[in-house]
Design a protein around this motif. Structure first.
Motif, PDB file in Angstrom:
ATOM      1  N   GLY A  41     -20.277 -58.850 -17.858  1.00 19.18           N
ATOM      2  CA  GLY A  41     -21.040 -59.643 -16.897  1.00 19.18           C
ATOM      3  C   GLY A  41     -21.950 -60.625 -17.605  1.00 19.18           C
ATOM      4  N   TYR A  42     -22.831 -61.248 -16.818  1.00 19.34           N
ATOM      5  CA  TYR A  42     -23.737 -62.269 -17.347  1.00 19.34           C
ATOM      6  C   TYR A  42     -25.074 -62.158 -16.635  1.00 19.34           C
ATOM      7  CZ  TYR A  42     -25.372 -66.873 -18.968  1.00 19.34           C
ATOM      8  OH  TYR A  42     -26.071 -67.904 -19.567  1.00 19.34           O
TER       9      TYR A  42
ATOM     10  N   PRO B 182     -27.962 -64.449 -15.893  1.00 22.23           N
ATOM     11  CA  PRO B 182     -28.392 -65.852 -15.994  1.00 22.23           C
ATOM     12  C   PRO B 182     -29.884 -65.995 -16.263  1.00 22.23           C
ATOM     13  CG  PRO B 182     -27.850 -65.267 -13.712  1.00 22.23           C
ATOM     14  CD  PRO B 182     -27.388 -64.137 -14.566  1.00 22.23           C
TER      15      PRO B 182
ATOM     16  N   LEU C  95     -24.869 -62.572 -22.162  1.00 22.51           N
ATOM     17  CA  LEU C  95     -23.652 -61.873 -21.787  1.00 22.51           C
ATOM     18  C   LEU C  95     -23.900 -60.378 -21.915  1.00 22.51           C
ATOM     19  CD1 LEU C  95     -21.104 -64.007 -23.849  1.00 22.51           C
ATOM     20  CD2 LEU C  95     -21.425 -64.103 -21.372  1.00 22.51           C
TER      21      LEU C  95
ATOM     22  N   CYS D 134     -25.926 -66.480 -24.616  1.00 19.90           N
ATOM     23  CA  CYS D 134     -24.891 -67.498 -24.422  1.00 19.90           C
ATOM     24  C   CYS D 134     -25.400 -68.457 -23.352  1.00 19.90           C
ATOM     25  CB  CYS D 134     -23.580 -66.856 -23.986  1.00 19.90           C
ATOM     26  SG  CYS D 134     -22.179 -67.983 -23.886  1.00 19.90           S
TER      27      CYS D 134
ATOM     28  N   HIS E 147     -23.785 -70.183 -21.308  1.00 12.04           N
ATOM     29  CA  HIS E 147     -22.926 -70.301 -20.124  1.00 12.04           C
ATOM     30  C   HIS E 147     -22.222 -68.963 -19.891  1.00 12.04           C
ATOM     31  CE1 HIS E 147     -20.322 -71.170 -23.570  1.00 12.04           C
ATOM     32  NE2 HIS E 147     -19.323 -70.728 -22.841  1.00 12.04           N
ATOM     33  N   GLU E 148     -21.841 -68.755 -18.651  1.00 15.03           N
ATOM     34  CA  GLU E 148     -21.166 -67.518 -18.268  1.00 15.03           C
ATOM     35  C   GLU E 148     -19.719 -67.539 -18.721  1.00 15.03           C
ATOM     36  OE1 GLU E 148     -20.486 -64.806 -14.221  1.00 15.03           O
ATOM     37  OE2 GLU E 148     -21.540 -66.732 -14.124  1.00 15.03           O
TER      38      GLU E 148
ATOM     39  N   THR F  85     -15.534 -62.330 -16.736  1.00 13.11           N
ATOM     40  CA  THR F  85     -15.514 -60.892 -16.967  1.00 13.11           C
ATOM     41  C   THR F  85     -14.146 -60.488 -17.516  1.00 13.11           C
ATOM     42  OG1 THR F  85     -17.101 -60.479 -15.202  1.00 13.11           O
ATOM     43  CG2 THR F  85     -15.708 -58.636 -15.862  1.00 13.11           C
TER      44      THR F  85
END
Length: 452
Positions: free
Chosen positions: A391-392, A394, A399, A418, A420-421, A424
């Motif tokens: 998952g991420y 934000p 991550l 990271c 950006h995402e 998964t």
């Protein structure tokens, strides 16, 4: 059977094996024309797949049934179904004490979930408890209940071990392996649906195939699963140490996707306590098997489960267990206080230990393990691993990942910054730069750099 309609809310409690059963039930319900809702207040029908392995799990099941059953007062909820282990073990008590329950479906009858709901809708109160020597029909397939990159493949049902504290044989029946061709087909479908980490579960995975093929066939199954292109990790849980063979370990070593990770539920190390528990190993055998694992798989992450405060456990035996933990240095360890379960041999044993003492022993074990986990994790600093993205976050720009050493939900996580995402299930390379007793932090590494 006629197609029907209605919104169903599904609540799966307990272990990952229960979750696999729930996902098979979901597939049958969807094919029968029902729709699934994640809002219990919108449901016409609620199914609670229960657990009763220990007292706390039973109480959670009861509380959940009562809480969800109260929605009948709104007039929206029409049918409440109780399935799973509690339904199998306490069907009569449920009928007497929980009148809000409309249907009861035992562990070997979850393939009859649609029939149970239809009978309940017709005014009956069915109790469907099948033959515990059969395997439910899973030909209707399976619907993954989450968007996770991992999924659980239940390779067998039931148990023959007969441990003195355990109710599983009475609610799940004897050991029955799922045919290998069915498992490979299900695993391929799961991979097509986005599963990248396949987690093999059963009451005991290491005996897989003995009833069907006359031998321990887990190595054969692993080799077939290792060929599934879309899988990144294959993880094995619930490995009884006495059944782990050199062939199995060599197979794990030779299959690139099989994680160097073993879950060994040893429960204790004292020979006297192990005998009272009706376990099949003794302390010297446990140490020998762990040494063999580490010889063939030097980087293997070891998880275990222990019971604190088993009837008659002396202070000296508690100290012996702590020394064993210190000597072995498991990477992950879960411990529980002994739960006195009606109908088990251990429930009638003398010298039952009071809850305060059990809790104190549990706390001591977990405090010791926390230090060991911290020390083990510090050895990972500076190392680079393939990491599976779960998952991420934000808000943190991280991550959420896992490496081969960590099973989802019970072990640690790897947080990697990271901007950006990522999808998964993506597989990245990440270097460990900071650790605590449970989790890691790190940095992304260029894909061209080699991973350890």
């Amino acid at each position: 059977m006629t197609e029907t309609s209605g919104k169903i809310f599904f609540q799966s409690l307990g272990c990952d094996k229960n979750l696999a059963d729930s996902e098979h039930m979901l597939s049958r319900l969807l094919k029968q024309g029902y729709s699934i809702t994640d809002d219990e207040t919108e449901a016409d029908i609620i199914v609670v797949n229960t657990c009763c392995f220990i007292h706390d799990a039973l109480q959670e099941s009861i509380d959940t049934i009562i809480e969800l059953g109260s929605l009948k007062e709104t007039g929206k909820l029409k049918t409440l179904v109780v399935a799973g282990c509690m339904a199998e073990r306490y069907a009569e008590e449920i009928r007497k004490s929980l009148p809000e329950v409309d249907a009861i479906v035992g562990t070997a009858s979850y393939d009859k979930i649609c029939e149970a709901i239809e009978e309940a809708a017709g005014g009956d109160h069915p109790v469907l408890k099948g033959d515990l020597t059969r395997l439910p029909d899973d030909s209707a397939g399976r619907v993954l209940s989450s968007l996770n990159a991992y999924g659980y493949l239940k390779i067998a049902e039931g148990c023959n071990k007969g441990c003195s504290y355990c109710v599983i044989p009475s609610v799940r029946g004897p050991y029955r392996s799922v045919p290998m061709e069915d498992l490979v087909s299900e695993a391929r479908k799961m991979a097509r649906d986005g599963v990248r980490e396949l987690i093999l579960v059963a009451q005991e995975t290491t005996l897989y195939g003995t009833d069907l093929y006359g031998k321990k066939a887990l190595p054969d199954l692993l080799r077939k699963l290792n060929e599934i292109e879309d899988l990144s990790f294959i993880r094995i849980m619930y490995c009884y140490p006495e059944e782990i063979t050199e062939e199995l370990l060599q197979t794990i070593a030779s299959c690139s996707k099989v994680c160097h990770y073993l879950d060994l539920p040893i429960q204790h190390c004292s020979d006297r306590i192990l005998s009272a528990m009706r376990r099949r190993t003794r302390k010297s055998e446990l140490l020998e098997k762990i040494a063999l694992i580490r010889k063939i798989l030097p980087d293997c992450a070891l998880r275990t489960t222990l019971i604190c405060g088993f009837p008659g456990e002396t202070e000296a035996e508690h100290e012996e267990l702590k020394q064993f933990i210190q000597d072995v240095k498991f990477d992950h360890l879960g411990a529980f206080t002994y739960s006195r379960e009606d109908g088990t041999p251990a429930a009638g044993m003398p010298d039952q230990i009071d809850e305060e003492t059990k809790k104190a022993r549990l706390d001591a074990v977990m405090a010791l393990q926390q230090k060991i986990s911290q020390e083990n994790n510090e050895k990972l600093l500076g190392k680079t691993f393939p990491a599976l993205v779960d998952g991420y976050l934000p808000e943190d720009g991280n991550l959420v990942c896992r490496i081969y050493r960590d099973a989802p939900d019970i072990d640690g996580e790897f947080f990697v910054p990271c901007d950006h995402e990522l999808m998964t299930g993506s597989l990245i390379q990440a270097k460990v730069t900071d650790v605590n007793a449970y989790d890691y932090s790190g940095v992304l590494v260029d894909e061209n750099e080699s991973a350890e």
